[in-house]
Design a protein around this motif. Structure first.
Motif, PDB file in Angstrom:
ATOM      1  N   LEU A 194      -6.498  -1.786  -1.968  1.00 20.50           N
ATOM      2  CA  LEU A 194      -6.247  -0.390  -2.331  1.00 20.50           C
ATOM      3  C   LEU A 194      -6.670  -0.121  -3.772  1.00 20.50           C
ATOM      4  O   LEU A 194      -7.345   0.864  -4.065  1.00 20.50           O
ATOM      5  CB  LEU A 194      -4.771  -0.040  -2.135  1.00 20.50           C
ATOM      6  CG  LEU A 194      -4.361   1.365  -2.553  1.00 20.50           C
ATOM      7  CD1 LEU A 194      -4.975   2.406  -1.617  1.00 20.50           C
ATOM      8  CD2 LEU A 194      -2.852   1.509  -2.574  1.00 20.50           C
ATOM      9  N   ARG A 232     -10.896   7.239  -9.726  1.00 18.72           N
ATOM     10  CA  ARG A 232      -9.725   7.433 -10.590  1.00 18.72           C
ATOM     11  C   ARG A 232      -9.845   6.608 -11.867  1.00 18.72           C
ATOM     12  O   ARG A 232      -9.598   7.097 -12.962  1.00 18.72           O
ATOM     13  CB  ARG A 232      -8.451   7.079  -9.847  1.00 18.72           C
ATOM     14  CG  ARG A 232      -8.145   8.040  -8.710  1.00 18.72           C
ATOM     15  CD  ARG A 232      -6.918   7.580  -7.940  1.00 18.72           C
ATOM     16  NE  ARG A 232      -6.628   8.433  -6.821  1.00 18.72           N
ATOM     17  CZ  ARG A 232      -5.959   9.576  -6.897  1.00 18.72           C
ATOM     18  NH1 ARG A 232      -5.499   9.999  -8.040  1.00 18.72           N
ATOM     19  NH2 ARG A 232      -5.741  10.301  -5.820  1.00 18.72           N
ATOM     20  N   SER A 281       0.817  -1.213   0.000  1.00 22.44           N
ATOM     21  CA  SER A 281       0.000   0.000   0.000  1.00 22.44           C
ATOM     22  C   SER A 281       0.850   1.262   0.000  1.00 22.44           C
ATOM     23  O   SER A 281       0.518   2.243  -0.667  1.00 22.44           O
ATOM     24  CB  SER A 281      -0.941   0.015   1.197  1.00 22.44           C
ATOM     25  OG  SER A 281      -1.856  -1.035   1.105  1.00 22.44           O
ATOM     26  N   VAL A 282       1.961   1.241   0.727  1.00 27.22           N
ATOM     27  CA  VAL A 282       2.850   2.408   0.784  1.00 27.22           C
ATOM     28  C   VAL A 282       3.439   2.688  -0.597  1.00 27.22           C
ATOM     29  O   VAL A 282       3.424   3.827  -1.087  1.00 27.22           O
ATOM     30  CB  VAL A 282       3.981   2.187   1.824  1.00 27.22           C
ATOM     31  CG1 VAL A 282       5.016   3.292   1.755  1.00 27.22           C
ATOM     32  CG2 VAL A 282       3.402   2.080   3.222  1.00 27.22           C
ATOM     33  N   GLN A 328     -10.342   2.388  -6.061  1.00 24.62           N
ATOM     34  CA  GLN A 328      -9.953   3.513  -6.916  1.00 24.62           C
ATOM     35  C   GLN A 328     -10.940   3.812  -8.037  1.00 24.62           C
ATOM     36  O   GLN A 328     -10.585   4.386  -9.053  1.00 24.62           O
ATOM     37  CB  GLN A 328      -8.560   3.255  -7.509  1.00 24.62           C
ATOM     38  CG  GLN A 328      -7.481   3.051  -6.484  1.00 24.62           C
ATOM     39  CD  GLN A 328      -7.364   4.198  -5.508  1.00 24.62           C
ATOM     40  OE1 GLN A 328      -7.406   5.372  -5.886  1.00 24.62           O
ATOM     41  NE2 GLN A 328      -7.234   3.884  -4.227  1.00 24.62           N
ATOM     42  N   LEU A 381       2.361   1.617  -3.581  1.00 22.69           N
ATOM     43  CA  LEU A 381       1.304   1.982  -4.526  1.00 22.69           C
ATOM     44  C   LEU A 381       0.825   3.412  -4.294  1.00 22.69           C
ATOM     45  O   LEU A 381       0.610   4.160  -5.249  1.00 22.69           O
ATOM     46  CB  LEU A 381       0.133   1.004  -4.415  1.00 22.69           C
ATOM     47  CG  LEU A 381       0.398  -0.404  -4.929  1.00 22.69           C
ATOM     48  CD1 LEU A 381      -0.727  -1.344  -4.517  1.00 22.69           C
ATOM     49  CD2 LEU A 381       0.585  -0.417  -6.430  1.00 22.69           C
ATOM     50  N   ASN A 382       0.644   3.802  -3.028  1.00 20.31           N
ATOM     51  CA  ASN A 382       0.217   5.169  -2.723  1.00 20.31           C
ATOM     52  C   ASN A 382       1.236   6.204  -3.159  1.00 20.31           C
ATOM     53  O   ASN A 382       0.879   7.293  -3.606  1.00 20.31           O
ATOM     54  CB  ASN A 382      -0.072   5.321  -1.228  1.00 20.31           C
ATOM     55  CG  ASN A 382      -1.503   5.034  -0.888  1.00 20.31           C
ATOM     56  OD1 ASN A 382      -2.413   5.450  -1.586  1.00 20.31           O
ATOM     57  ND2 ASN A 382      -1.709   4.299   0.184  1.00 20.31           N
ATOM     58  N   ARG A 383       2.507   5.893  -3.032  1.00 24.55           N
ATOM     59  CA  ARG A 383       3.553   6.834  -3.398  1.00 24.55           C
ATOM     60  C   ARG A 383       3.757   6.933  -4.914  1.00 24.55           C
ATOM     61  O   ARG A 383       3.866   8.025  -5.463  1.00 24.55           O
ATOM     62  CB  ARG A 383       4.868   6.443  -2.726  1.00 24.55           C
ATOM     63  CG  ARG A 383       6.009   7.396  -3.045  1.00 24.55           C
ATOM     64  CD  ARG A 383       7.351   6.977  -2.453  1.00 24.55           C
ATOM     65  NE  ARG A 383       7.756   5.675  -2.961  1.00 24.55           N
ATOM     66  CZ  ARG A 383       8.045   4.625  -2.192  1.00 24.55           C
ATOM     67  NH1 ARG A 383       7.978   4.714  -0.877  1.00 24.55           N
ATOM     68  NH2 ARG A 383       8.402   3.485  -2.725  1.00 24.55           N
ATOM     69  N   ILE A 439      -0.871   5.899  -7.216  1.00 21.90           N
ATOM     70  CA  ILE A 439      -2.136   6.588  -6.985  1.00 21.90           C
ATOM     71  C   ILE A 439      -2.120   8.064  -7.389  1.00 21.90           C
ATOM     72  O   ILE A 439      -3.066   8.527  -8.027  1.00 21.90           O
ATOM     73  CB  ILE A 439      -2.599   6.411  -5.514  1.00 21.90           C
ATOM     74  CG1 ILE A 439      -2.740   4.922  -5.171  1.00 21.90           C
ATOM     75  CG2 ILE A 439      -3.881   7.173  -5.242  1.00 21.90           C
ATOM     76  CD1 ILE A 439      -3.671   4.128  -6.057  1.00 21.90           C
ATOM     77  N   PRO A 440      -1.059   8.849  -7.104  1.00 19.90           N
ATOM     78  CA  PRO A 440      -1.086  10.263  -7.505  1.00 19.90           C
ATOM     79  C   PRO A 440      -1.201  10.483  -9.022  1.00 19.90           C
ATOM     80  O   PRO A 440      -1.660  11.528  -9.467  1.00 19.90           O
ATOM     81  CB  PRO A 440       0.251  10.811  -7.000  1.00 19.90           C
ATOM     82  CG  PRO A 440       0.673   9.880  -5.919  1.00 19.90           C
ATOM     83  CD  PRO A 440       0.145   8.538  -6.317  1.00 19.90           C
TER      84      PRO A 440
END
Length: 183
Positions: free
Chosen positions: A69, A76, A35-36, A73, A38-40, A43-44
């Protein structure tokens, strides 16, 4: 194109040309957590404005936290106007609802390939009827599943038979071994 490169400044001007995005597990996800990472990295930049030509999304080796996660989405994913193909390989989800949510998050999805996709047997939603949103999508034209988890294949096909895919499906590839009958 590997999703970790989405954050590289020199690559940003070229993101609008990406047609296939690969989300593939690697050791950095083990160290930091799926998750860390993918979020970094993902996702943005996960939007149709950033990657308007994206046609294919490939997800390989992602575990439960990463698949959950991704399944959240939909806002998005719904911005992608060209994304029609989803390839899920060696994916483990927490529940069948995560699989449904990920598939339904892609409103224009037409082609689904699933190889070695599993979820927990003790699915909290096992006895609950499918939510209305999971009956309105997808509109698949082709479905290709692997024989690795026959009970999972059967559950997926049973669900898809309650969606618009039952009318839109033109090609179904379910290998002989992907059944629940005894050998």
């Amino acid at each position: 194109f590997d999703f970790r490169n989405l954050v590289v400044a020199d690559i940003k001007p070229f993101l609008s040309f990406i047609r296939q995005l690969n989300i593939v597990w690697s050791t950095d996800m083990l160290k930091e957590g799926e998750s860390v990472v993918l979020n970094r990295s993902l996702i943005p930049n996960l939007s149709g404005e950033v990657m308007p030509r994206l046609e294919t999304l490939v997800v390989v080796g992602i575990g439960g936290s990463g698949s959950t996660l991704l399944s959240c989405q939909e806002p998005r994913f719904s911005s992608f106007s060209a994304l029609r193909f989803l390839d899920l390989q060696d994916l483990h989800c927490h529940s069948f609802r995560d699989v449904q949510a990920l598939i339904c998050a892609l409103p224009l999805l037409r082609n689904l390939h699933m190889g070695h996709v599993s979820w927990n047997y003790h699915d909290d939603y096992e006895e609950e009827p499918a939510a209305e949103c999971y009956l309105q999508r997808p509109n698949l034209e082709s479905l290709d599943v692997s024989p690795t988890f026959p009970d999972k294949t059967l559950r997926l096909v049973e669900w898809l038979a309650t969606t618009p895919s039952k009318r839109s499906l033109k090609q179904l590839v379910v290998p002989f071994r992907a059944h629940n009958a005894p050998e």
